[in-house]
Design a protein around this motif. Structure first.
Motif, PDB file in Angstrom:
ATOM      1  N   GLU A 245      92.268  78.825  27.958  1.00 42.75           N
ATOM      2  CA  GLU A 245      92.400  78.969  26.497  1.00 42.75           C
ATOM      3  C   GLU A 245      92.034  77.676  25.796  1.00 42.75           C
ATOM      4  O   GLU A 245      91.352  77.672  24.770  1.00 42.75           O
ATOM      5  CB  GLU A 245      93.844  79.339  26.133  1.00 42.75           C
ATOM      6  CG  GLU A 245      94.146  80.817  26.283  1.00 42.75           C
ATOM      7  CD  GLU A 245      95.631  81.112  26.110  1.00 42.75           C
ATOM      8  OE1 GLU A 245      96.379  80.197  25.700  1.00 42.75           O
ATOM      9  OE2 GLU A 245      96.033  82.238  26.397  1.00 42.75           O
ATOM     10  N   HIS A 248      88.349  77.211  25.920  1.00 43.24           N
ATOM     11  CA  HIS A 248      87.760  78.161  24.973  1.00 43.24           C
ATOM     12  C   HIS A 248      87.865  77.647  23.543  1.00 43.24           C
ATOM     13  O   HIS A 248      86.909  77.662  22.782  1.00 43.24           O
ATOM     14  CB  HIS A 248      88.489  79.500  25.123  1.00 43.24           C
ATOM     15  CG  HIS A 248      87.970  80.556  24.215  1.00 43.24           C
ATOM     16  ND1 HIS A 248      86.773  81.191  24.416  1.00 43.24           N
ATOM     17  CD2 HIS A 248      88.477  81.085  23.083  1.00 43.24           C
ATOM     18  CE1 HIS A 248      86.579  82.070  23.465  1.00 43.24           C
ATOM     19  NE2 HIS A 248      87.589  82.033  22.629  1.00 43.24           N
ATOM     20  N   ARG A 249      89.074  77.145  23.229  1.00 41.75           N
ATOM     21  CA  ARG A 249      89.297  76.613  21.879  1.00 41.75           C
ATOM     22  C   ARG A 249      88.383  75.419  21.633  1.00 41.75           C
ATOM     23  O   ARG A 249      87.783  75.303  20.568  1.00 41.75           O
ATOM     24  CB  ARG A 249      90.755  76.159  21.719  1.00 41.75           C
ATOM     25  CG  ARG A 249      91.573  77.099  20.851  1.00 41.75           C
ATOM     26  CD  ARG A 249      92.807  76.410  20.349  1.00 41.75           C
ATOM     27  NE  ARG A 249      93.576  75.771  21.395  1.00 41.75           N
ATOM     28  CZ  ARG A 249      94.424  76.387  22.194  1.00 41.75           C
ATOM     29  NH1 ARG A 249      94.624  77.677  22.071  1.00 41.75           N
ATOM     30  NH2 ARG A 249      95.068  75.719  23.139  1.00 41.75           N
ATOM     31  N   GLN A 252      84.913  76.570  21.108  1.00 43.58           N
ATOM     32  CA  GLN A 252      84.807  77.219  19.802  1.00 43.58           C
ATOM     33  C   GLN A 252      84.750  76.179  18.698  1.00 43.58           C
ATOM     34  O   GLN A 252      83.974  76.285  17.756  1.00 43.58           O
ATOM     35  CB  GLN A 252      86.021  78.116  19.574  1.00 43.58           C
ATOM     36  CG  GLN A 252      85.772  79.548  19.962  1.00 43.58           C
ATOM     37  CD  GLN A 252      86.806  80.473  19.375  1.00 43.58           C
ATOM     38  OE1 GLN A 252      87.919  80.037  19.063  1.00 43.58           O
ATOM     39  NE2 GLN A 252      86.478  81.711  19.233  1.00 43.58           N
TER      40      GLN A 252
END
Lengths: 609, 128
Positions: A245, A248-249, A252
């Motif tokens: 996560e 991913h963050r 992003q």
């Protein structure tokens, strides 16, 4: 062991009153007095079928030792409990009776009991079932990738299971007995959740513990009375997921930042830039393009056809986009829009890696460039013309001098011939006109000098007025000046500036009616402004409205005998000084010419020009 | 008293004609030259009180007048010189003074004014 009784069936009358037999002591032995109906429904009852009056010994065949118990109870007159076993003859099944003997004086023994065989079997089966279930549960928990534990009210671990324990380096059960409040101080958030649960409130949280990221859920454990007797904890190892996560963050964020940077760059480009698809629909545009379209929000334009937008330069842009579609070379064109701006348009086609085609368009506002080119051409023409004018004026001066010298010589030779005087006067006048014209032409065509020095505008005005004093007297006009003190200095070439003011004052004198005044006033710059304004006003006829725009054009004059260069020269000189000149009519009648000059940034008041 | 002598040097015929007639009327003995060479010959032969010379004697760009002023200064220092020209820039003026001219005047000039200047030069004691 064959099981003739299904433990799932309710044991025989377990809630019913316990079967009761009442024995009576008769002649030293015991005889069955009565037995209740329930007795008959028990396996023993069905087997024994004791009838009233049967002796205790007769039942020994079924339950060995029964008579002995009865005798003992009668003899010792006490109550006791005894388990007696017997066999079911038909099946060979071993059963047991839990018997209670009670002496009831004077001579009764009450025997109650229940068949524990069924219960035992049930218990044994339940136990087996429990064991199976327990072991299955243990297997399930043991395989589940989580940690399951319980603590008591002191926070001591009472259960510790789950495959997740391996990640903590613990074996199942190993942590039992650990005092969490001491040994797990490094997992502070976990202790906080535990205390909440022990206080009766379920709590959850994500925390980092010993290198892992765990989602922890704590529940209070309550007894039948609802009191908290401990807490249950379940922890799920989300380390990998948490890391994923996070990554991913991060990606992003990176992507978003990258997109923002691109967008900012795109918008920072001051020229309109657009991308259209193969059908000519707007895919993307920057802020400048949005403003040119006249829209306020991007969604209003994205997806629209270029051809939808009427007016220039959009029509030209649409044309260029069409020409560029499918072409290898880029396309250039230009257009003039409704506001008179000139646009240079470039379009080129390209292909995305996926095969999709698009056209990018760039429009540049080259109005300033065009204007500069025109101005340059104009000033080159002006220079050439100026040089020509100067040359002409110089060349004309010689023959002019010849003529005027001849007139002077002629006059001196024929000084007493009065009849020649008029001719001589007329000739002189014309020569004077020509001389003035030559002087003005030379001034007009002269290239601008840039050597300006700080000087006093008041002095310039006074000298200009003085040089017009003869003319003023001739026209019967009084020139009045208003020159305040402490005016800032002006950067000037004093000779030329005096000439400019001379032209203006002379003009005013010539238009002023006989007996009137010409007023020359300088106004100090207001605060926040650094321009000095000089106003020359007369009470003559003023400017005609249709003339106002032409007054500064060379050779424009309504006055017979004027060269028509006076005001154009004034404008030229004033503009070379960085100032402005304007004409207007006064409300009370007459004209006012206003010359504005910038105050010199350097120089003190005491420095003369 | 002998009449004062004046030399006019200018390539324009109308100017030499007019100036000659005018100054003759004023009481001068006037000679004219239209070319530098002739002017130099005259200055060498006769003693003039004042010489009036144009800057240009050969067309556009000529500055023979200045050379003539130098010549006169060298040959006859007592002679007063006036440079009369329509191209009187400050630079020309400085050059003229450097070469020893007494005055530079601008064309066009009314002849009475010119005469005044000539008379004032003659009245000056020589040697100054």
């Amino acid at each position: 062991m064959p099981d003739s009784i299904d433990p799932r069936d309710p044991p025989d009358e377990p809630e019913q009153p316990v079967p009761t037999y009442v024995w009576r002591v008769v002649d030293g032995s015991l005889v069955l007095g009565s037995c209740d109906e329930a007795s008959r429904r028990t396996p023993f009852g069905r087997l024994a079928e004791p009838a009233a009056g049967a002796s205790a010994e007769s039942l020994d065949a079924v339950v060995p030792g029964l008579s002995k118990d009865l005798a003992r109870c009668a003899r010792e007159r006490l109550s006791f409990r005894r388990r007696r076993e017997y066999t079911v003859p038909a099946t060979g099944e071993a059963r047991a009776l839990e018997l209670t003997y009670t002496f009831a004086p004077p001579d009764l023994v009450v025997m109650t009991g229940h068949d524990v065989g069924a219960r035992q079997r049930t218990e044994a089966l339940l136990e087996a079932e429990l064991a199976t279930t327990a072991s299955r549960l243990a297997r399930v928990i043991g395989n589940a990738p989580l940690i399951l534990w319980t603590v008591d009210t002191e926070g001591a671990v009472t259960l510790s299971e789950g495959a997740g324990l391996a990640a903590l380096g613990l074996r199942p059960g190993e942590a039992v007995g650990q005092r969490t409040r001491e040994q797990y101080r490094d997992v502070e958030p976990g202790l906080v959740l535990m205390e909440k649960a022990l206080a009766g409130e379920a709590a959850s949280g994500r925390m980092e513990a010993r290198g892992l990221v765990l989602d922890v859920h704590y529940f209070p454990e309550r007894n039948a009375e609802g009191q908290v007797v401990g807490a249950t904890g379940i922890a799920v190892d989300v380390t990998a997921r948490s890391k994923a996560e996070q990554e991913h963050r991060r990606l992003q964020d990176q992507l978003r930042r990258s997109a923002e940077e691109w967008k900012a760059t795109f918008d920072a480009v001051e020229s309109p830039v657009l991308m259209v698809d193969a059908q000519g629909r707007v895919k993307r545009l920057n802020r400048a393009a949005l403003e040119l379209w006249g829209a306020s929000r991007f969604p209003e334009v994205i997806g629209r056809l270029l051809w939808d937008r009427p007016g220039e330069p959009w029509t030209a842009i649409a044309h260029a986009a069409d020409r560029a579609q499918g072409s290898l070379a880029s396309v250039a064109s230009s257009a003039l829009d409704e506001e008179g701006r000139t646009w240079d348009i470039a379009a080129s086609s390209f292909q995305f890696p996926g095969g999709e085609r698009a056209v990018t368009l760039l429009a540049r506002d080259i109005s300033a460039l065009v204007a500069l080119q025109q101005s340059l051409r104009r000033s080159e023409t002006m220079s050439a013309m100026g040089a020509l004018l100067s040359g002409v004026a110089h060349e004309v001066r010689n023959p002019l001098f010849g003529i005027s010298a001849a007139i002077d010589a002629f006059e001196s030779e024929f000084v007493d011939r009065l009849d020649y005087r008029e001719y001589i006067g007329l000739l002189r006048n014309e020569v004077a006109r020509l001389n003035t014209l030559m002087r003005d032409l030379l001034e007009y065509g002269r290239p601008a000098k840039t050597e300006l020095a700080p000087g006093r505008l008041e002095d310039v005005v006074q000298r200009a007025v003085r040089s017009c004093s003869l003319r003023a007297r001739e026209c019967g006009v009084e020139v009045v000046t208003q020159l305040p003190d402490d005016l800032p200095l002006v950067a000037m070439e004093s000779g030329r500036l005096i000439q400019a003011f001379q032209n203006v004052v002379e003009n005013a004198i010539q238009h002023a009616p006989r007996g009137s005044q010409v007023n020359v006033a300088i106004a100090a710059p207001p605060p926040g402004d650094s321009t000095l304004h000089c106003l020359v006003s007369d009470s003559g006829p003023g400017f005609r409205p249709e003339d106002r725009s032409q007054v500064f054009q060379p050779f424009f004059t309504r006055r017979r005998g004027g060269t028509g260069l006076g005001l154009s020269i004034v404008q030229k000189i004033v503009e070379e000084h960085g100032g402005t000149v304007g004409v207007a009519n006064r409300p009370e009648g007459g004209a006012v010419v206003t010359i504005g000059l910038p105050a010199s940034p350097v120089g003190s008041v005491t420095e003369p020009a | 008293m002998p009449r004062p002598r004046l030399l006019i040097v200018d390539d324009e015929a109308l100017i030499t004609f007019s100036l000659r007639r005018y100054f003759t009327n004023q009481g001068f003995e006037v000679d004219c030259a239209e070319q530098l060479h002739d002017a130099e010959t005259l200055v060498s032969a006769f003693r003039y009180d004042v010489v009036i010379a144009d800057l240009r004697l050969s067309g556009i760009g000529g500055r023979e007048g200045l050379d003539f002023v130098s010549f006169v200064r060298e040959k006859s220092p007592a002679v007063r010189t006036i440079l009369l020209t329509s191209y009187g820039t400050p630079e020309i003026e400085a050059e003229a003074r450097a070469r020893g001219a007494d005055v530079m005047l601008l064309k066009p000039k009314p002849l009475p004014d010119l005469a005044q200047v000539v008379w004032s030069l003659i009245d000056l004691p020589t040697g100054i």
